[in-house]
Motif scaffolding. Sequence first.
Motif, mmCIF file in Angstrom:
data_model
loop_
_atom_site.group_PDB
_atom_site.id
_atom_site.type_symbol
_atom_site.label_atom_id
_atom_site.label_comp_id
_atom_site.label_asym_id
_atom_site.label_seq_id
_atom_site.Cartn_x
_atom_site.Cartn_y
_atom_site.Cartn_z
ATOM 1 N N ALA A 64 0.826 -1.205 0.000
ATOM 2 C CA ALA A 64 0.000 0.000 0.000
ATOM 3 C C ALA A 64 0.864 1.260 0.000
ATOM 4 O O ALA A 64 0.572 2.228 -0.723
ATOM 5 C CB ALA A 64 -0.927 -0.011 1.214
ATOM 6 N N ALA A 65 1.933 1.251 0.785
ATOM 7 C CA ALA A 65 2.808 2.423 0.846
ATOM 8 C C ALA A 65 3.492 2.660 -0.494
ATOM 9 O O ALA A 65 3.629 3.808 -0.945
ATOM 10 C CB ALA A 65 3.841 2.233 1.959
ATOM 11 N N ARG A 66 3.923 1.584 -1.149
ATOM 12 C CA ARG A 66 4.567 1.724 -2.455
ATOM 13 C C ARG A 66 3.601 2.277 -3.488
ATOM 14 O O ARG A 66 3.955 3.143 -4.285
ATOM 15 C CB ARG A 66 5.110 0.364 -2.914
ATOM 16 N N ARG A 67 2.373 1.760 -3.493
ATOM 17 C CA ARG A 67 1.394 2.234 -4.465
ATOM 18 C C ARG A 67 1.046 3.693 -4.211
ATOM 19 O O ARG A 67 0.869 4.470 -5.152
ATOM 20 C CB ARG A 67 0.156 1.339 -4.415
ATOM 21 N N LYS A 68 0.940 4.078 -2.948
ATOM 22 C CA LYS A 68 0.649 5.469 -2.605
ATOM 23 C C LYS A 68 1.750 6.385 -3.140
ATOM 24 O O LYS A 68 1.461 7.436 -3.747
ATOM 25 C CB LYS A 68 0.529 5.631 -1.084
ATOM 26 N N ALA A 69 2.994 6.010 -2.934
ATOM 27 C CA ALA A 69 4.108 6.827 -3.420
ATOM 28 C C ALA A 69 4.115 6.898 -4.943
ATOM 29 O O ALA A 69 4.378 7.960 -5.531
ATOM 30 C CB ALA A 69 5.423 6.242 -2.909
ATOM 31 N N GLU A 70 3.819 5.765 -5.589
ATOM 32 C CA GLU A 70 3.779 5.724 -7.047
ATOM 33 C C GLU A 70 2.711 6.663 -7.597
ATOM 34 O O GLU A 70 2.952 7.407 -8.563
ATOM 35 C CB GLU A 70 3.490 4.288 -7.495
ATOM 36 N N LEU A 71 1.538 6.658 -6.973
ATOM 37 C CA LEU A 71 0.449 7.531 -7.427
ATOM 38 C C LEU A 71 0.784 9.007 -7.172
ATOM 39 O O LEU A 71 0.505 9.869 -8.014
ATOM 40 C CB LEU A 71 -0.853 7.154 -6.718
ATOM 41 N N GLU A 72 1.393 9.296 -6.038
ATOM 42 C CA GLU A 72 1.725 10.683 -5.716
ATOM 43 C C GLU A 72 2.768 11.250 -6.669
ATOM 44 O O GLU A 72 2.765 12.450 -6.967
ATOM 45 C CB GLU A 72 2.192 10.779 -4.260
ATOM 46 N N GLU A 73 3.659 10.383 -7.163
ATOM 47 C CA GLU A 73 4.628 10.833 -8.167
ATOM 48 C C GLU A 73 3.925 11.296 -9.438
ATOM 49 O O GLU A 73 4.466 12.113 -10.185
ATOM 50 C CB GLU A 73 5.589 9.695 -8.512
ATOM 51 N N LYS A 74 2.732 10.767 -9.667
ATOM 52 C CA LYS A 74 1.953 11.142 -10.851
ATOM 53 C C LYS A 74 0.918 12.222 -10.535
ATOM 54 O O LYS A 74 0.051 12.519 -11.358
ATOM 55 C CB LYS A 74 1.249 9.895 -11.418
ATOM 56 N N GLY A 75 0.988 12.773 -9.318
ATOM 57 C CA GLY A 75 0.058 13.834 -8.939
ATOM 58 C C GLY A 75 -1.308 13.350 -8.545
ATOM 59 O O GLY A 75 -2.276 14.113 -8.566
ATOM 60 N N GLN A 76 -1.408 12.071 -8.153
ATOM 61 C CA GLN A 76 -2.684 11.487 -7.729
ATOM 62 C C GLN A 76 -2.594 11.165 -6.242
ATOM 63 O O GLN A 76 -1.683 10.456 -5.810
ATOM 64 C CB GLN A 76 -2.996 10.219 -8.523
ATOM 65 N N TYR A 77 -3.540 11.681 -5.460
ATOM 66 C CA TYR A 77 -3.453 11.576 -4.011
ATOM 67 C C TYR A 77 -4.656 10.832 -3.443
ATOM 68 O O TYR A 77 -5.800 11.238 -3.633
ATOM 69 C CB TYR A 77 -3.331 12.970 -3.382
ATOM 70 N N PHE A 78 -4.350 9.720 -2.753
ATOM 71 C CA PHE A 78 -5.379 8.907 -2.113
ATOM 72 C C PHE A 78 -4.868 8.478 -0.742
ATOM 73 O O PHE A 78 -3.657 8.399 -0.511
ATOM 74 C CB PHE A 78 -5.699 7.666 -2.957
ATOM 75 N N SER A 79 -5.794 8.184 0.157
ATOM 76 C CA SER A 79 -5.405 7.749 1.493
ATOM 77 C C SER A 79 -4.912 6.310 1.447
ATOM 78 O O SER A 79 -5.232 5.553 0.515
ATOM 79 C CB SER A 79 -6.598 7.843 2.452
ATOM 80 N N LEU A 80 -4.145 5.924 2.471
ATOM 81 C CA LEU A 80 -3.691 4.539 2.562
ATOM 82 C C LEU A 80 -4.876 3.581 2.655
ATOM 83 O O LEU A 80 -4.818 2.467 2.141
ATOM 84 C CB LEU A 80 -2.782 4.361 3.780
ATOM 85 N N GLU A 81 -5.939 4.038 3.307
ATOM 86 C CA GLU A 81 -7.128 3.194 3.436
ATOM 87 C C GLU A 81 -7.752 2.911 2.072
ATOM 88 O O GLU A 81 -8.137 1.760 1.781
ATOM 89 C CB GLU A 81 -8.161 3.865 4.357
ATOM 90 N N GLU A 82 -7.861 3.935 1.236
ATOM 91 C CA GLU A 82 -8.418 3.756 -0.099
ATOM 92 C C GLU A 82 -7.559 2.812 -0.935
ATOM 93 O O GLU A 82 -8.075 1.932 -1.645
ATOM 94 C CB GLU A 82 -8.527 5.110 -0.811
ATOM 95 N N ILE A 83 -6.262 3.000 -0.846
ATOM 96 C CA ILE A 83 -5.346 2.176 -1.635
ATOM 97 C C ILE A 83 -5.352 0.738 -1.144
ATOM 98 O O ILE A 83 -5.365 -0.203 -1.945
ATOM 99 C CB ILE A 83 -3.928 2.774 -1.591
ATOM 100 N N THR A 84 -5.366 0.560 0.180
ATOM 101 C CA THR A 84 -5.417 -0.789 0.748
ATOM 102 C C THR A 84 -6.685 -1.508 0.315
ATOM 103 O O THR A 84 -6.646 -2.697 -0.053
ATOM 104 C CB THR A 84 -5.342 -0.731 2.283
ATOM 105 N N GLN A 85 -7.800 -0.805 0.324
ATOM 106 C CA GLN A 85 -9.069 -1.411 -0.108
ATOM 107 C C GLN A 85 -9.003 -1.811 -1.584
ATOM 108 O O GLN A 85 -9.455 -2.894 -1.967
ATOM 109 C CB GLN A 85 -10.227 -0.446 0.118
ATOM 110 N N ASN A 86 -8.425 -0.946 -2.405
ATOM 111 C CA ASN A 86 -8.284 -1.255 -3.830
ATOM 112 C C ASN A 86 -7.432 -2.504 -4.035
ATOM 113 O O ASN A 86 -7.781 -3.390 -4.832
ATOM 114 C CB ASN A 86 -7.658 -0.068 -4.563
ATOM 115 N N LEU A 87 -6.330 -2.609 -3.305
ATOM 116 C CA LEU A 87 -5.452 -3.773 -3.437
ATOM 117 C C LEU A 87 -6.152 -5.046 -2.978
ATOM 118 O O LEU A 87 -6.026 -6.100 -3.614
ATOM 119 C CB LEU A 87 -4.164 -3.554 -2.634
#
Length: 234
Positions: free
Chosen positions: A166-189
């Motif tokens: 989840a932390a890796r995906r969050k960082a990857e998205l933020e590099e592209k200017g997309q911001y989501f909470s860890l909870e949202e990303i964890t749920q998606n995964l």
Amino acid sequence: MKETSAYSKRITIAIDGFSGCGKSTLAKDLAKRLNYVFIDSGAMYRGVTLYALEQGLISDKILDQAALINQLDKVDIDFSLNADESGRQHLLLNGRDVEREIRSMEVSNHVSIVAAVSEVRKKLVDLQRNMGANGGVVMDGRDIGSVVFPNAQLKFFVTARPEIRAARRKAELEEKGQYFSLEEITQNLQERDKLDTSRADSPLIQVPDAIVIDTSDHTRESQLEFALSKVRTV
């Protein structure tokens, strides 16, 4: 440093695993060191998903499968000839570079339902096999070692702890200017994991002859060196 001089044959390397485990990073790094072709099979499914979204074939996470199947002949998936600075070849959807669009959270939220469609899988598996027919290829995805290249000379299954993913995906998205909470990303995964492992056609599995790499505590270089040590034994 290229390592091709150390090998007399060009093999096929299959890398499978869950989303956010670092399998694409490993695949790209391996391909670069070996001077192989890197093929991101997940990007191909993301391309079809983007097409379905743009054509209005997905609503409230429900896919109009019949309409998508009817339009598959209109979906042309290819890769650009030249990789970007990260080593990634950009995906072309009907000739259009959609590399940025396919990495969006919207596509991530819907790609598993598109990938579950047998007709989509058949179309893309045929393409993937053609791309890797001559060896000298590293391909990552979810059914590469089990379905696309069951006779690959080397197979890896990549995993990592959920919080790391989840932390890796969050960082990857933020590099592209997309911001989501860890909870949202964890749920998606979690949703993608469930869909990927439970679908009827080509579910994500760890094949018996795959070498497991838990990337949780690996550095990028250490996981590459581990994989290269296995390549040298083939």
